[in-house]
Scaffold this motif. Structure first.
Motif, mmCIF file in Angstrom:
data_model
loop_
_atom_site.group_PDB
_atom_site.id
_atom_site.type_symbol
_atom_site.label_atom_id
_atom_site.label_comp_id
_atom_site.label_asym_id
_atom_site.label_seq_id
_atom_site.Cartn_x
_atom_site.Cartn_y
_atom_site.Cartn_z
ATOM 1 N N ALA A 44 0.827 -1.209 0.000
ATOM 2 C CA ALA A 44 0.000 0.000 0.000
ATOM 3 C C ALA A 44 0.858 1.254 0.000
ATOM 4 N N ASP A 45 2.002 1.192 -0.696
ATOM 5 C CA ASP A 45 2.821 2.399 -0.789
ATOM 6 C C ASP A 45 2.251 3.324 -1.859
ATOM 7 N N LEU A 46 2.681 4.551 -1.861
ATOM 8 C CA LEU A 46 2.116 5.574 -2.738
ATOM 9 C C LEU A 46 2.285 5.236 -4.216
ATOM 10 N N GLN A 47 3.423 4.695 -4.598
ATOM 11 C CA GLN A 47 3.654 4.361 -5.998
ATOM 12 C C GLN A 47 2.714 3.254 -6.476
ATOM 13 N N THR A 48 2.509 2.231 -5.675
ATOM 14 C CA THR A 48 1.625 1.136 -6.046
ATOM 15 C C THR A 48 0.185 1.620 -6.194
ATOM 16 N N ILE A 49 -0.265 2.442 -5.265
ATOM 17 C CA ILE A 49 -1.629 2.968 -5.327
ATOM 18 C C ILE A 49 -1.808 3.864 -6.546
ATOM 19 N N THR A 50 -0.853 4.741 -6.810
ATOM 20 C CA THR A 50 -0.946 5.645 -7.957
ATOM 21 C C THR A 50 -0.958 4.873 -9.269
ATOM 22 N N TYR B 227 -5.655 12.106 -3.270
ATOM 23 C CA TYR B 227 -5.169 11.195 -2.239
ATOM 24 C C TYR B 227 -5.848 11.525 -0.917
ATOM 25 N N ARG B 228 -6.070 10.500 -0.114
ATOM 26 C CA ARG B 228 -6.574 10.703 1.241
ATOM 27 C C ARG B 228 -5.474 10.323 2.216
ATOM 28 N N GLY B 229 -5.462 10.976 3.342
ATOM 29 C CA GLY B 229 -4.482 10.627 4.353
ATOM 30 C C GLY B 229 -3.344 11.624 4.415
ATOM 31 N N ASP B 230 -2.285 11.214 5.060
ATOM 32 C CA ASP B 230 -1.130 12.081 5.299
ATOM 33 C C ASP B 230 -0.142 11.966 4.140
ATOM 34 N N ILE B 231 -0.485 12.584 3.022
ATOM 35 C CA ILE B 231 0.355 12.571 1.823
ATOM 36 C C ILE B 231 0.858 13.986 1.589
ATOM 37 N N LYS B 232 2.144 14.138 1.480
ATOM 38 C CA LYS B 232 2.727 15.454 1.213
ATOM 39 C C LYS B 232 2.590 15.762 -0.279
ATOM 40 N N PRO B 233 2.302 17.024 -0.633
ATOM 41 C CA PRO B 233 2.160 17.387 -2.047
ATOM 42 C C PRO B 233 3.393 17.038 -2.885
ATOM 43 N N LYS B 234 4.564 17.182 -2.307
ATOM 44 C CA LYS B 234 5.794 16.868 -3.045
ATOM 45 C C LYS B 234 5.844 15.384 -3.415
ATOM 46 N N GLU B 235 5.417 14.500 -2.491
ATOM 47 C CA GLU B 235 5.386 13.063 -2.770
ATOM 48 C C GLU B 235 4.365 12.728 -3.852
ATOM 49 N N ALA B 236 3.182 13.339 -3.759
ATOM 50 C CA ALA B 236 2.134 13.085 -4.744
ATOM 51 C C ALA B 236 2.574 13.544 -6.134
ATOM 52 N N ASN B 237 3.168 14.720 -6.217
ATOM 53 C CA ASN B 237 3.642 15.233 -7.497
ATOM 54 C C ASN B 237 4.739 14.340 -8.068
ATOM 55 N N ALA B 238 5.619 13.844 -7.231
ATOM 56 C CA ALA B 238 6.688 12.950 -7.685
ATOM 57 C C ALA B 238 6.113 11.656 -8.267
#
Length: 95
Positions: A24-30, A60-71
């Motif tokens: 459930a890491d950010l890359q897998t979900i994206t 995204y829901r939860g504690d996601i930083k904009p920099k991580e989401a943009n990356a």
């Protein structure tokens, strides 16, 4: 060119038992959001390499930083997981 409008997707979609063992890491979900089996609309002949997006909106829901989401969205573009039409200047929106 063939255009599709407002195709919604959600990830991760899983059962409670599978949820315990799946990544459930950010890359897998994206990445899962842009696979055709997570689309709410079924497109029989969807090809990631051929079909293009006019724009995408990723929320995204939860504690996601904009920099991580943009990356992560930039990673999708660089690895050709999504491709955009050339004539649309603004293609990304992150919430």
């Amino acid at each position: 060119p063939r255009l599709h409008f407002m195709i919604s997707s959600m990830a991760p979609i899983s059962s409670p038992t599978k949820k315990e063992t799946m990544r459930a890491d950010l890359q897998t979900i994206t990445e899962a959001c842009f696979t055709n089996y997570n689309f709410f609309t079924k497109i029989a002949d969807f090809e990631v390499e051929e079909d293009k997006y006019m724009a995408i909106s990723v929320m995204y829901r939860g504690d996601i930083k904009p920099k991580e989401a943009n990356a992560q969205v930039q990673w999708l573009k660089l690895n050709k997981k999504v491709s955009f039409v050339e004539w649309c200047p603004t293609v990304l929106k992150l919430d």
